[in-house]
Design an enzyme around this catalytic site. Structure first.
Site, short mmCIF file in Angstrom:
data_model
loop_
_atom_site.label_atom_id
_atom_site.label_comp_id
_atom_site.label_asym_id
_atom_site.label_seq_id
_atom_site.Cartn_x
_atom_site.Cartn_y
_atom_site.Cartn_z
N HIS A 72 -3.04 0.51 3.99
CA HIS A 72 -3.51 1.67 2.71
C HIS A 72 -2.31 1.75 1.58
O HIS A 72 -1.18 1.88 2.31
CB HIS A 72 -4.06 2.42 3.66
CG HIS A 72 -4.81 3.55 2.49
ND1 HIS A 72 -3.87 4.52 1.98
CD2 HIS A 72 -5.87 4.17 2.53
CE1 HIS A 72 -4.74 5.65 1.05
NE2 HIS A 72 -6.12 4.77 0.99
N ASP A 97 -1.42 3.97 11.51
CA ASP A 97 -1.87 4.39 10.19
C ASP A 97 -3.47 4.78 11.60
O ASP A 97 -4.67 3.67 10.74
CB ASP A 97 -1.97 4.15 9.62
CG ASP A 97 -3.20 4.50 8.10
OD1 ASP A 97 -3.70 5.62 8.44
OD2 ASP A 97 -3.16 4.47 7.36
N GLN A 117 -8.89 5.58 9.63
CA GLN A 117 -10.14 5.01 9.67
C GLN A 117 -10.44 4.89 11.10
O GLN A 117 -11.45 4.15 11.67
CB GLN A 117 -10.36 3.81 9.26
CG GLN A 117 -10.30 4.17 7.74
CD GLN A 117 -11.28 4.61 6.82
OE1 GLN A 117 -11.89 4.99 7.52
NE2 GLN A 117 -10.74 5.11 5.51
N LYS A 171 -11.89 13.36 7.70
CA LYS A 171 -12.93 12.38 7.07
C LYS A 171 -13.26 11.41 9.01
O LYS A 171 -14.05 10.56 9.24
CB LYS A 171 -11.58 10.30 7.62
CG LYS A 171 -11.40 10.08 6.30
CD LYS A 171 -10.19 9.17 6.17
CE LYS A 171 -9.30 8.87 4.88
NZ LYS A 171 -9.96 8.99 3.44
N CYS A 215 -7.62 2.18 -2.70
CA CYS A 215 -6.28 1.76 -1.93
C CYS A 215 -5.50 0.85 -1.24
O CYS A 215 -4.38 0.85 -0.72
CB CYS A 215 -5.59 3.19 -1.77
SG CYS A 215 -6.12 4.51 -2.43
N1 7TS Z 1 -5.41 4.60 5.47
C1 7TS Z 1 -6.25 4.61 5.68
C2 7TS Z 1 -6.34 3.60 6.82
C3 7TS Z 1 -7.47 5.67 5.06
O1 7TS Z 1 -8.13 4.26 4.82
C4 7TS Z 1 -6.84 6.84 3.33
C5 7TS Z 1 -7.74 7.11 3.31
C6 7TS Z 1 -5.45 6.78 3.91
C7 7TS Z 1 -4.63 5.78 4.73
C8 7TS Z 1 -5.33 7.82 3.14
O2 7TS Z 1 -6.19 9.24 3.73
P1 7TS Z 1 -5.31 10.45 3.19
O3 7TS Z 1 -7.04 11.56 4.20
O4 7TS Z 1 -4.27 10.74 3.12
O5 7TS Z 1 -6.57 10.50 1.67
N2 7TS Z 1 -9.03 5.96 2.91
C9 7TS Z 1 -9.42 6.30 1.42
C10 7TS Z 1 -10.23 5.20 1.16
O6 7TS Z 1 -10.29 4.02 2.25
N3 7TS Z 1 -11.64 5.65 0.18
O7 7TS Z 1 -10.92 6.67 0.04
C11 7TS Z 1 -9.81 7.47 0.76
#
Ligand code: 7TS
Length: 414
Positions: free
Chosen positions: A130, A207, A210, A233, A372
């Site tokens: 990501h 990371d 997910q 999430k 992303c």
């Molecule tokens: N890493 C992964 C694997 C993710 O899916 C996301 C967010 C992040 C990092 C970043 O998370 P945040 O809470 O800092 O934003 N992914 C997504 C997505 O797939 N659609 O919207 C956000």
């Protein structure tokens, strides 16, 4: 809520805790399939947030007055709860609250990477990272002269582990990999990657944005040095993320943000740092969010993480099978029986954004775009994909509604 006794999730019962799922748009009940972007928040967690502000709200300077003492204890205990949830035996000292996964990535990259990396050093990522990690390590590499390398993704959506074994060398200082891809749904062999990194005395950073929401995660079993995830999430509120770090590493690291709350003693000349994890939580921290995230973890554990994992696997396999009934659909990533609860796909002759807009007319909420992961989309040869992602409250019937809405789009563009 009560612990479920049967093997399957009692989805109808769970849905009662999510009134947002009853919303209708132009007569259609919402079908929320955008859970990889953010999950919904159940009433018991919303109640904890409201109760906190109604009954406990105060800043967390321990010991000043009753409300502050209560807020402090609940906030500190929330760190222990999150640590326990991901198997961190060091408790709160190994669990830093941040704003989100992105900030957790930046914390390690800037507090560790900026000080430890230099010319000749390598950071190994994967092609399915990501932007949260990819962009961040790119920037730190530019500042330090280190080089970023990417473990390739195979045509069927897995990491090329033979290539990984060759790329991770004594020059590697850190390996950062997604546990679960937000685009492909691949579950990566994180323990094997940890072994490869540690064989070369490199650190291993996962990371887990997910992964933590939908499967049991044990950071010590993986042997991760750092592990990042987001509260929003996993049924929690927005505005809170977590960073697990091995205690000795967090102790050795410089702070990331400076200011109040993270200090022990300050003079006009010098400052010393508070104990872990507060050294990494400068300023008024994410008090209500942290307490609410601990409640979200209670909810998830009541439902059962193994059950959640099975439910997601069943839904994604069903979605994969239904979507691939049509030759004009391409699904990206591993086969239907070997992925987590999300499916990214394209439909011939229908742009992903048009598709999502037509699905929206049916109140079916998906995400369209690059999720992303622009470099991964470049590699896949598509600018955008549509992505349906599932969680504990989703049903097979909702996937049928998704498929019917895609049929509608197909006819419009035929
Ligand atoms: N890493 C992964 C694997 C993710 O899916 C996301 C967010 C992040 C990092 C970043 O998370 P945040 O809470 O800092 O934003 N992914 C997504 C997505 O797939 N659609 O919207 C956000």
């Amino acid at each position: 809520m009560e612990t479920q006794q049967s093997d399957a999730l009692d989805v109808e019962r769970i849905r009662e805790d999510f009134p947002i799922l009853q919303r209708e748009f132009e007569g259609n009940q919402v079908v929320y399939l955008d859970n990889a972007a953010t999950s919904q928040t159940p009433d018991p967690v919303v109640d904890v947030i409201a109760d906190y502000y109604r009954k406990t709200n105060a800043n967390v300077h321990r010991g000043l007055h009753h409300l502050s003492q209560e807020a402090s204890i609940a906030y500190e205990d929330a760190h222990d709860r999150l640590a326990e949830f991901v198997g961190a035996s060091g408790g709160r000292e190994e669990m830093v609250f941040t704003k989100n996964t992105t900030e957790s990535e930046n914390l390690v990259a800037f507090a560790w990477g900026l000080n430890e990396l230099g010319p000749g050093d390598e950071v190994v990522l994967t092609e399915m990272e990501h932007h949260a990690s990819l962009v961040t390590w790119q920037q730190v590499a530019k500042k330090t002269g280190a080089e970023v390398k990417y473990i390739p993704v195979t045509d069927d959506g897995y990491l090329d582990m033979d290539a990984a074994a060759e790329m991770i060398t004594d020059d590697t200082q850190l390996v950062n990999a997604v546990h679960v891809s937000n685009t492909l749904g691949t579950v990566n062999p994180v323990s094997d990657l940890a072994d490869l990194a540690h064989d070369h005395d490199a650190l291993f950073f996962v990371d887990g944005a997910q992964a933590v929401p939908n499967r049991p995660v044990d950071v010590e079993e993986i042997d991760a040095d750092f592990y990042a995830f987001s509260g929003h999430k996993m049924l929690g509120p927005t505005g809170i993320g977590c960073l697990y770090g091995k205690k000795h590493l967090l102790e050795e690291m410089e702070p990331y943000l400076y200011g109040g709350m993270m200090i022990e003693r300050v003079t006009f000349e010098e400052s010393t740092w508070a104990e872990l994890p507060w050294k990494f939580e400068a300023g008024t921290p994410v008090i209500a969010q942290g307490i609410a995230l601990a409640a979200a973890v209670d909810y998830l554990e009541d439902v059962g993480m193994e059950r959640i994992q099975r439910h997601e696997e069943q839904l994604s396999e069903y979605a994969y099978d239904r979507l691939t009934e049509h030759d004009d659909v391409t699904v990206y990533g591993p086969p239907g029986d070997d992925r987590v609860g999300l499916v990214s796909f394209t439909v011939d002759d229908v742009h992903a954004h048009d598709l999502s807009s037509i699905l929206n007319d049916h109140a079916v909420a998906i995400r369209a775009g690059d999720h992303c992961t622009q470099p991964l989309h470049d590699k896949l040869g598509v600018a955008a994909t549509a992505r349906a992602s599932f969680y504990i409250y989703n049903t097979h019937e909702e996937i049928d509604k998704l498929v019917a809405a895609i049929d509608d789009a197909r006819q419009l563009f035929a």
